[in-house]
Scaffold this motif. Sequence first.
Motif, short mmCIF file in Angstrom:
data_model
loop_
_atom_site.label_atom_id
_atom_site.label_comp_id
_atom_site.label_asym_id
_atom_site.label_seq_id
_atom_site.Cartn_x
_atom_site.Cartn_y
_atom_site.Cartn_z
N ASP A 283 -1.32 -2.80 -4.46
CA ASP A 283 -2.63 -3.36 -4.13
C ASP A 283 -3.59 -2.28 -3.66
O ASP A 283 -4.80 -2.41 -3.81
CB ASP A 283 -2.47 -4.43 -3.04
CG ASP A 283 -1.64 -5.60 -3.54
OD1 ASP A 283 -2.12 -6.35 -4.39
OD2 ASP A 283 -0.47 -5.72 -3.09
N LEU A 284 -3.03 -1.21 -3.09
CA LEU A 284 -3.85 -0.11 -2.57
C LEU A 284 -3.03 1.17 -2.59
O LEU A 284 -1.88 1.18 -2.15
CB LEU A 284 -4.28 -0.42 -1.13
CG LEU A 284 -5.07 0.65 -0.39
CD1 LEU A 284 -6.46 0.80 -1.00
CD2 LEU A 284 -5.19 0.28 1.09
N THR A 285 -3.61 2.24 -3.11
CA THR A 285 -3.00 3.56 -3.04
C THR A 285 -4.03 4.51 -2.47
O THR A 285 -5.16 4.59 -2.97
CB THR A 285 -2.50 4.04 -4.43
OG1 THR A 285 -1.49 3.15 -4.88
CG2 THR A 285 -1.93 5.45 -4.34
N ASP B 194 4.51 2.82 -9.52
CA ASP B 194 4.35 2.07 -8.27
C ASP B 194 2.96 2.28 -7.67
O ASP B 194 2.40 1.37 -7.05
CB ASP B 194 5.41 2.47 -7.25
CG ASP B 194 6.80 2.05 -7.64
OD1 ASP B 194 6.95 1.18 -8.52
OD2 ASP B 194 7.76 2.61 -7.07
N PHE B 195 2.41 3.48 -7.84
CA PHE B 195 1.09 3.76 -7.27
C PHE B 195 -0.01 2.95 -7.96
O PHE B 195 -1.01 2.61 -7.35
CB PHE B 195 0.76 5.25 -7.36
CG PHE B 195 1.70 6.15 -6.60
CD1 PHE B 195 2.47 5.70 -5.55
CD2 PHE B 195 1.83 7.48 -6.97
CE1 PHE B 195 3.34 6.53 -4.86
CE2 PHE B 195 2.69 8.34 -6.28
CZ PHE B 195 3.45 7.85 -5.22
N ALA C 171 0.85 -1.20 0.00
CA ALA C 171 0.00 0.00 0.00
C ALA C 171 0.88 1.24 0.00
O ALA C 171 1.92 1.28 0.66
CB ALA C 171 -0.90 0.01 1.23
N HIS C 172 0.45 2.24 -0.76
CA HIS C 172 1.08 3.56 -0.75
C HIS C 172 0.09 4.52 -0.13
O HIS C 172 -1.07 4.59 -0.55
CB HIS C 172 1.42 4.01 -2.17
CG HIS C 172 2.53 3.25 -2.79
ND1 HIS C 172 3.85 3.56 -2.57
CD2 HIS C 172 2.53 2.16 -3.60
CE1 HIS C 172 4.61 2.71 -3.23
NE2 HIS C 172 3.84 1.84 -3.86
N LEU C 173 0.54 5.24 0.89
CA LEU C 173 -0.29 6.24 1.58
C LEU C 173 0.33 7.60 1.30
O LEU C 173 1.46 7.87 1.72
CB LEU C 173 -0.33 5.96 3.07
CG LEU C 173 -0.69 4.53 3.49
CD1 LEU C 173 -0.67 4.38 5.00
CD2 LEU C 173 -2.05 4.11 2.93
N ILE C 174 -0.40 8.45 0.59
CA ILE C 174 0.15 9.71 0.09
C ILE C 174 -0.50 10.90 0.77
O ILE C 174 -1.72 11.05 0.76
CB ILE C 174 -0.08 9.82 -1.44
CG1 ILE C 174 0.50 8.61 -2.17
CG2 ILE C 174 0.48 11.13 -1.97
CD1 ILE C 174 0.04 8.48 -3.60
N HIS D 188 4.16 8.41 1.81
CA HIS D 188 4.78 9.48 1.03
C HIS D 188 4.39 10.81 1.65
O HIS D 188 3.25 11.26 1.50
CB HIS D 188 4.32 9.42 -0.43
CG HIS D 188 4.67 8.13 -1.10
ND1 HIS D 188 5.84 7.97 -1.81
CD2 HIS D 188 4.02 6.94 -1.14
CE1 HIS D 188 5.89 6.74 -2.27
NE2 HIS D 188 4.81 6.09 -1.88
N SER D 189 5.34 11.41 2.37
CA SER D 189 5.08 12.65 3.08
C SER D 189 6.39 13.28 3.51
O SER D 189 7.42 12.61 3.56
CB SER D 189 4.21 12.38 4.32
OG SER D 189 3.96 13.57 5.03
#
Length: 172
Positions: A51-53, A46-47, A4-7, A129-130
């Motif tokens: 599986d989850l962004t 990648d985003f 998972a990517h958390l932006i 991502h922060s």
Amino acid sequence: MKHAHLIDISAVFFRYYFAPGPTVINEDGWEVYPLLASLRWLMNPDFFDADLTVAAFDESLGTCFRHQLDPQYKANRALPTEDIIYQLSLLKSFCEHMGFVVQAGAEFEADDYIAASVSQLSDYQITIHSRDKDLRQLLAENVIMRDSATDALWDESRLLSDTGLCANQVVD
């Protein structure tokens, strides 16, 4: 393991909003360079392969639960102007159309959504991502953080070697 990517997408947007850049006016007469630059940043393969962004937005300036705890919370920050609201609403719509989960609301900030997501995705490998140093408290075996401006990667070992702190000490 799922990824998972958390932006913190508001931080990405504001980085472009306040940085010098070209002037781009759309057909409705609005400046949209920060929107376009943010969208270009979001085109990371990648985003889309994850599986989850999640794209977390700050819409709670002036209304966040923290204002109830402390009326002076971020009192020095101006409320968003019409051009910011216009661009962020378009950015939110683009994120939804790209298949990202969009988290936004009047009660919570982007970092609240990111922290809640981390707690709910314990079976995922997570990349945050922060630029928000406070989010380093979330670093764990399955959680790393990528600085959205410099691309610097943070994990528990780098946090310890660079600051002498463990993730659970960041809040202190």
